[in-house]
Design a protein around this motif. Structure first.
Motif, PDB file in Angstrom:
ATOM      1  N   VAL A 142      -7.625   5.724  -6.594  1.00 28.14           N
ATOM      2  CA  VAL A 142      -6.769   5.267  -7.459  1.00 28.14           C
ATOM      3  C   VAL A 142      -7.919   5.349  -8.934  1.00 28.14           C
TER       4      VAL A 142
ATOM      5  N   ALA B 268       0.912  -1.310   0.179  1.00 29.24           N
ATOM      6  CA  ALA B 268      -0.084   0.038   0.083  1.00 29.24           C
ATOM      7  C   ALA B 268       0.451   1.162  -0.162  1.00 29.24           C
TER       8      ALA B 268
ATOM      9  N   ALA C  77       2.323   1.833  -3.363  1.00 26.41           N
ATOM     10  CA  ALA C  77       1.072   2.111  -4.074  1.00 26.41           C
ATOM     11  C   ALA C  77       0.862   3.859  -3.783  1.00 26.41           C
ATOM     12  N   THR C  78       0.885   4.313  -2.803  1.00 28.34           N
ATOM     13  CA  THR C  78       0.552   5.436  -2.824  1.00 28.34           C
ATOM     14  C   THR C  78       1.704   6.430  -3.123  1.00 28.34           C
TER      15      THR C  78
ATOM     16  N   THR D 187      -1.222   4.875 -12.335  1.00 32.22           N
ATOM     17  CA  THR D 187      -2.360   4.176 -11.240  1.00 32.22           C
ATOM     18  C   THR D 187      -2.409   2.832 -11.586  1.00 32.22           C
TER      19      THR D 187
ATOM     20  N   ARG E  46      -2.640  -2.459  -9.134  1.00 32.69           N
ATOM     21  CA  ARG E  46      -2.322  -3.653  -8.675  1.00 32.69           C
ATOM     22  C   ARG E  46      -1.852  -3.918  -6.917  1.00 32.69           C
ATOM     23  N   LEU E  47      -0.692  -3.100  -6.766  1.00 35.26           N
ATOM     24  CA  LEU E  47      -0.502  -3.185  -5.501  1.00 35.26           C
ATOM     25  C   LEU E  47      -1.509  -3.138  -4.474  1.00 35.26           C
ATOM     26  N   GLN E  48      -2.083  -1.978  -4.638  1.00 33.67           N
ATOM     27  CA  GLN E  48      -3.052  -1.904  -2.818  1.00 33.67           C
ATOM     28  C   GLN E  48      -4.250  -1.280  -4.144  1.00 33.67           C
TER      29      GLN E  48
ATOM     30  N   TYR F 116       2.736   5.754  -6.259  1.00 35.07           N
ATOM     31  CA  TYR F 116       2.585   4.949  -7.950  1.00 35.07           C
ATOM     32  C   TYR F 116       1.293   6.474  -8.026  1.00 35.07           C
ATOM     33  N   PHE F 117       0.615   7.006  -6.715  1.00 31.56           N
ATOM     34  CA  PHE F 117      -0.746   7.415  -7.128  1.00 31.56           C
ATOM     35  C   PHE F 117      -0.488   8.510  -7.322  1.00 31.56           C
TER      36      PHE F 117
ATOM     37  N   GLU G  80      -0.343   0.155 -11.823  1.00 29.65           N
ATOM     38  CA  GLU G  80       0.711  -0.181 -11.148  1.00 29.65           C
ATOM     39  C   GLU G  80       0.021   0.023  -9.474  1.00 29.65           C
ATOM     40  N   ALA G  81      -0.161   0.569  -9.747  1.00 35.63           N
ATOM     41  CA  ALA G  81      -0.914   1.032  -7.965  1.00 35.63           C
ATOM     42  C   ALA G  81      -2.271   0.063  -7.374  1.00 35.63           C
TER      43      ALA G  81
END
Length: 572
Positions: free
Chosen positions: A96, A58, A61-62, A84, A89-91, A64-65, A86-87
């Motif tokens: 997002v 997470a 992800a933040t 977004t 995919r992570l969380q 990448y966001f 990729e973000a």
């Protein structure tokens, strides 16, 4: 257009509490996760944090966001979507999905945007912002009823949402409810008088009502506000507000006959960098209309003295080498105009016997129901350009504009071109230089306050001289068979609102020229176009049925519509 982010503070908190180097915490973190950070610095800081490889799940992800937020500020929607995704995919998170949906919206990919907003709402909690954003996407698809329903939900969630009132008003205008639209836009202005966007949209309403002075005044105030305080909302496409303001004011000036001011505004529109689909559509229109209004302004001979401030006696009339500058022409709302062209006497490719007859028949039918018709038969490139440009210029004051073309047509690299009678392809020459670009006509007509009907009996596949052996008398030329389906109504090449396009046959297929004096399509069109009380799409359905029957299923006329309501070419 406002598309706000959701729960930014929660995302920022996860980064602030994560382990990281002292440099990242004290410098990179705030630069990456503060929405007021300039785009380049935000992207650089987030990229460095990603390179540290200290975050996972997470927290990563933040980052990448927030880098996607930076790309969004720059209008680089491909990178917004990549980060977004990729973000997610992570969380996965509501924020997002909202950001990626907004990027797809700005690219003109409305179906994907709606899917992302749906997913954002499923993740919860219910958000007026996301209802608003989804409403924008429905509006992009011209589904105004669904757009209004979403704006209603947004207003219910936040009764002080100026943008939701504004965009609900735009949707009501699209459905022909000008008074309801004006009420919503006025409420948006009352809620936030500093916003330029509602003023721009009220400009369009005043133009639709024929009140051009008010339209110009609102456009001027919107431009002043946009310059004085550029939108800080990170979800507003860069420069989009100013581009829209100049375009709408230019259209009002042009409709009033003030070509000099219209020219200046179109130039200003084109001088700004556009990143989103709507801004690019505005610039496509501005490019065509700038050329038209520039032609309308006659140059002053160098030897002619500038006007003085003192009254002077009028000189005796004399013939000069230039035409006088046109006087402003008052707009006449309700004007119905048509451009009809039929080309058959081709000089260097196989001639078509019927298009001139087709054009005359359709022109006669439109005159009979009250249209002002500009008609041309067997036009070379210069004449075809002139009659087309003259029509586009005059159409600025029309409420309904109809274009009908019969003759050779060709698609090259997915774009459609209409063929003058003097077309001649020589080795090494650019094929399209000798032709008339259909997209240019569409861009020149693109205006949400006018209904445009474009009808092309130009799919008659006849090869260029010496290129392909002819197998019969039909329409369309080398490059590809038939005409290509226009992408403008769906991808933002032009806005397309209030436009219907009809082909004599399906895209990529060949239309028959006919064995008699007219093509099967023009016979049916001339028969039904003047039927009183027949809505235009119902009229084309009758035309389609007759052509299919006449040609024994060999030819099926095609149409694509973004009309904003019922349109009757002949009075009920």
């Amino acid at each position: 257009m406002r598309r706000l982010l959701v729960a930014l503070c929660l995302l920022t908190a996860s980064l602030s509490s994560a382990p990281c180097s002292a440099q990242a915490r004290s410098q990179l973190g705030p630069l990456c996760t503060t929405d007021t950070t300039p785009a380049e610095q935000m992207i650089e800081a987030c990229s460095k944090i990603i390179a540290l490889k200290v975050f996972k799940g997470a927290q990563l992800a933040t980052v990448y966001f927030w880098r996607a937020v930076g790309w969004n500020k720059k209008g680089d929607y491909a990178r917004v979507i990549a980060d977004t995704t990729e973000a997610m995919r992570l969380q996965p998170s509501q924020a997002v999905y909202n950001l990626r949906g907004s990027a797809y919206y700005d690219r003109g990919d409305y179906d994907i945007a709606i899917a992302d907003f749906d997913d954002a709402l499923k993740l919860g909690p219910p958000s007026g912002i996301i209802f608003h954003n989804r409403g924008n996407a429905w509006r992009g698809k011209h589904d105004y009823a669904k757009a209004i329903a979403d704006y209603d939900m947004s207003i219910k969630s936040d009764p002080r949402s100026a943008f939701s009132f504004q965009n609900r008003g735009i949707s009501k205008q699209a459905l022909g409810d000008l008074d309801g639209a004006l009420a919503d836009i006025n409420q948006a202005i009352r809620l936030d008088p500093t916003l330029p966007q509602p003023l721009i949209n009220r400009t369009a309403i005043w133009r639709a009502k024929g009140d051009l002075d008010r339209a110009i005044a609102d456009g001027s105030e919107a431009i002043r506000l946009a310059k004085e305080k550029p939108p800080v909302n990170i979800m507003t496409p860069p420069n989009s507000v100013l581009i829209s303001g100049y375009t709408h004011r230019a259209l009002a000036y042009e409709a009033k006959g003030d070509y000099a001011h219209a020219r200046d505004d179109y130039k200003s529109t084109l001088a700004i960098v556009a990143s989103d689909a709507g801004s690019k559509a505005n610039q496509a229109t501005a490019k065509v209309r700038l050329s038209l209004v520039t032609d309308a302004i006659a140059p002053i001979p160098r030897e002619q003295p500038l006007p003085t401030t003192q009254p002077a006696a009028s000189p005796a009339p004399q013939q000069t080498g230039t035409a006088p500058a046109p006087s402003p022409v008052p707009a006449v709302r309700g004007t119905r105009m048509a451009l009809i062209i039929g080309n058959g006497a081709y000089q260097h490719v196989k001639a078509l016997p019927n298009p001139p007859n087709d054009a005359r028949a359709v022109a006669r039918s439109l005159r009979d129901i009250g249209f002002t018709v500009s008609e041309g038969v067997d036009l070379d490139r210069a004449a075809m350009q002139k009659v087309t440009r003259d029509f586009l210029r005059e159409a600025a004051r029309a409420q309904v504009a109809v274009v009908y073309y019969a003759g050779h047509g060709v698609q090259v690299d997915g774009r459609n071109y209409l063929i003058p009678v003097d077309v001649e392809l020589k080795p090494g020459a650019n094929m399209t230089d000798a032709m008339i670009d259909m997209d240019t006509i569409m861009a020149g007509l693109d205006d949400q306050v006018r209904t445009n009907i474009l009808i092309f009996d130009a799919c008659r596949n006849n090869p260029m001289a010496q290129q392909v052996a002819s197998a019969g008398t039909n329409r369309g030329m080398e490059g590809a068979s038939g005409l290509a389906a226009p992408t403008s109504l769906g991808t933002g090449a032009t806005l397309g609102a209030g436009t219907l396009i009809a082909f004599a046959t399906a895209p990529g297929q060949v239309a028959l020229d006919g064995e008699g004096a007219n093509s099967p399509f023009s016979i049916a069109l001339s028969r039904h176009i003047g039927t009183p009380g027949l809505e235009v799409q119902q009229m084309l359905t009758r035309v389609r049925a007759e052509v299919v029957s006449t040609t024994k299923n060999k030819q099926v006329p095609w149409s694509n519509s973004s009309l904003l309501g019922e349109v009757y070419l002949a009075e009920k």
